[in-house]
Motif scaffolding. Structure first.
Motif, PDB file in Angstrom:
ATOM      1  N   THR A   1       0.603  -6.545  -6.321  1.00  0.00           N
ATOM      2  CA  THR A   1       1.139  -5.637  -7.336  1.00  0.00           C
ATOM      3  C   THR A   1       1.954  -6.427  -8.355  1.00  0.00           C
ATOM      4  O   THR A   1       2.172  -7.634  -8.202  1.00  0.00           O
ATOM      5  CB  THR A   1       2.039  -4.566  -6.682  1.00  0.00           C
TER       6      THR A   1
ATOM      7  N   ASN B   1       3.553  -4.879   6.771  1.00  0.00           N
ATOM      8  CA  ASN B   1       2.782  -3.992   5.905  1.00  0.00           C
ATOM      9  C   ASN B   1       3.393  -3.879   4.519  1.00  0.00           C
ATOM     10  O   ASN B   1       2.655  -3.788   3.526  1.00  0.00           O
ATOM     11  CB  ASN B   1       2.675  -2.608   6.557  1.00  0.00           C
TER      12      ASN B   1
ATOM     13  N   THR C   1       3.909   2.525   3.145  1.00  0.00           N
ATOM     14  CA  THR C   1       3.427   3.228   1.953  1.00  0.00           C
ATOM     15  C   THR C   1       4.430   4.269   1.489  1.00  0.00           C
ATOM     16  O   THR C   1       4.692   4.408   0.282  1.00  0.00           O
ATOM     17  CB  THR C   1       2.069   3.897   2.242  1.00  0.00           C
TER      18      THR C   1
ATOM     19  N   GLU D   1       6.472   4.371  -2.099  1.00  0.00           N
ATOM     20  CA  GLU D   1       6.396   5.549  -2.952  1.00  0.00           C
ATOM     21  C   GLU D   1       7.790   6.077  -3.282  1.00  0.00           C
ATOM     22  O   GLU D   1       8.079   6.445  -4.426  1.00  0.00           O
ATOM     23  CB  GLU D   1       5.561   6.637  -2.270  1.00  0.00           C
TER      24      GLU D   1
ATOM     25  N   ALA E   1       1.724   1.210   8.672  1.00  0.00           N
ATOM     26  CA  ALA E   1       1.314   1.081   7.269  1.00  0.00           C
ATOM     27  C   ALA E   1       1.642   2.340   6.476  1.00  0.00           C
ATOM     28  O   ALA E   1       1.926   2.265   5.270  1.00  0.00           O
ATOM     29  CB  ALA E   1      -0.177   0.779   7.180  1.00  0.00           C
ATOM     30  N   ASP E   2       1.608   3.497   7.144  1.00  0.00           N
ATOM     31  CA  ASP E   2       1.985   4.739   6.463  1.00  0.00           C
ATOM     32  C   ASP E   2       3.477   4.764   6.164  1.00  0.00           C
ATOM     33  O   ASP E   2       3.906   5.295   5.131  1.00  0.00           O
ATOM     34  CB  ASP E   2       1.600   5.951   7.308  1.00  0.00           C
TER      35      ASP E   2
ATOM     36  N   ARG F   1       2.275  -6.978   2.725  1.00  0.00           N
ATOM     37  CA  ARG F   1       0.839  -6.893   2.427  1.00  0.00           C
ATOM     38  C   ARG F   1       0.555  -5.938   1.267  1.00  0.00           C
ATOM     39  O   ARG F   1      -0.188  -6.271   0.336  1.00  0.00           O
ATOM     40  CB  ARG F   1       0.084  -6.433   3.675  1.00  0.00           C
ATOM     41  N   LEU F   2       1.153  -4.762   1.315  1.00  0.00           N
ATOM     42  CA  LEU F   2       0.879  -3.749   0.293  1.00  0.00           C
ATOM     43  C   LEU F   2       1.436  -4.133  -1.073  1.00  0.00           C
ATOM     44  O   LEU F   2       0.882  -3.741  -2.108  1.00  0.00           O
ATOM     45  CB  LEU F   2       1.471  -2.404   0.725  1.00  0.00           C
ATOM     46  N   LEU F   3       2.499  -4.919  -1.088  1.00  0.00           N
ATOM     47  CA  LEU F   3       3.126  -5.291  -2.358  1.00  0.00           C
ATOM     48  C   LEU F   3       2.610  -6.624  -2.902  1.00  0.00           C
ATOM     49  O   LEU F   3       2.924  -7.000  -4.034  1.00  0.00           O
ATOM     50  CB  LEU F   3       4.647  -5.375  -2.185  1.00  0.00           C
TER      51      LEU F   3
END
Length: 293
Positions: A23, A15, A192, A196, A188-189, A18-20
């Motif tokens: 960006t 995750n 995240t 953050e 995924a949380d 994936r999230l990065l």
């Protein structure tokens, strides 16, 4: 930011990648085949070459029962690996974010566990993870230790949600432990939350280093968790009929390693300092089809 991720093929690591991926951040993602975190020289060379702003250690030995007999490897990955990463982070003035676990506690407290509560792990896994925490805190001034619990998600093959979804179509009833309490936490949380925290430290100058708890609400038992999973699966037309959940005690489901009876983590501190809310695990069950891939 330049972010180095270890354990990139795990539930949280996947995750993070994936999230990065879309960006502006520069990401170096490694798994056990591309970076052996138990090799001090390899770790130092990789970190000095890449010179990250942040190291996120999502690598861990998580086979709780197997660890009881696999002590050396569990400590190598969960203690020595974090130590080497923390030493390397200190060397290049980076921040290290390290994932830990509710298993550092005995699990016999009434109510929720705070970051300041006394640790007392009763398993090899818990002892190795606590040892890793201590090494990270001792070896790198700029550290965040994020304790979590009951992790689940779409990636990987071994988590409670996937197991329940696999068993449900073939069983009319399932026996599930109902005297262990905790907060299911969506992987995924966790990813995240780590991003953050890293952003606030590097880009906004937040320097509130230390230990934080991050897990899901509301707290439930495994049996209650299973019941919600099956309800959600029916709502999404993934189950024709819902199996009965027969509540049993821990003693009726013996395991090699003792599970904590109470894994409820208090998450107020991370909300107060970083504005991060507890994981909404029920919302994460609204797309269960992704867990079947």
């Amino acid at each position: 930011m330049k972010i180095m991720i270890t354990g990139s093929n795990g539930q949280v690591g996947c995750n993070l990648v994936r999230l990065l991926s879309n960006t502006e951040h520069d990401v170096f993602a490694s798994d056990r085949y591309t970076l052996d975190i138990t090799d001090a020289r390899q770790v130092m060379a990789a970190v000095r070459d890449y010179r990250p702003d942040v190291i996120i250690n999502a690598a861990a030995y998580t086979a709780v029962d197997k660890a009881e007999n696999d002590i050396e490897l569990a400590f190598a990955i969960n203690r020595e690996g974090p130590k080497f990463l923390a030493q390397a982070a200190q060397d290049v003035n980076a921040v290290i974010l390290h994932i830990s676990t509710d298993y550092v506690f005995a699990g016999n407290k009434e109510g929720t566990y705070f970051e300041s509560d006394e640790t007392d792990p009763h398993t090899v896994y818990g002892k190795s993870k606590l040892a890793g925490e201590l090494e990270v805190a001792a070896k790198c001034d700029k550290h965040i230790i994020l304790r979590t619990a009951w992790v689940f998600g779409e990636y990987g093959s071994n988590n409670f949600v996937k197991t329940m979804l696999r068993l449900a179509p073939t069983k009319s009833s399932l026996r599930v432990v109902d005297d262990q309490f905790g907060g299911p936490t969506y992987a995924a949380d966790i990813a995240t939350a780590l991003i953050e925290i890293a952003t606030q430290i590097i880009e906004q100058g937040n320097r509130d280093f230390g230990i934080y708890h991050f897990s899901g609400l509301p707290h439930v038992t495994w049996a209650q968790f299973a019941d919600v999973i099956f309800d959600k699966a029916q709502e999404q037309f993934l189950l024709l009929s819902k199996p009965d959940v027969n509540a049993i005690t821990t003693d009726e489901y013996p395991t090699h390693a003792k599970r904590p009876a109470n894994s409820r983590l208090d998450t107020q501190k991370i909300t107060q300092v970083f504005g991060i809310q507890a994981s909404d695990w029920q919302a994460a069950l609204c797309h269960l089809n992704d867990y079947l891939v």
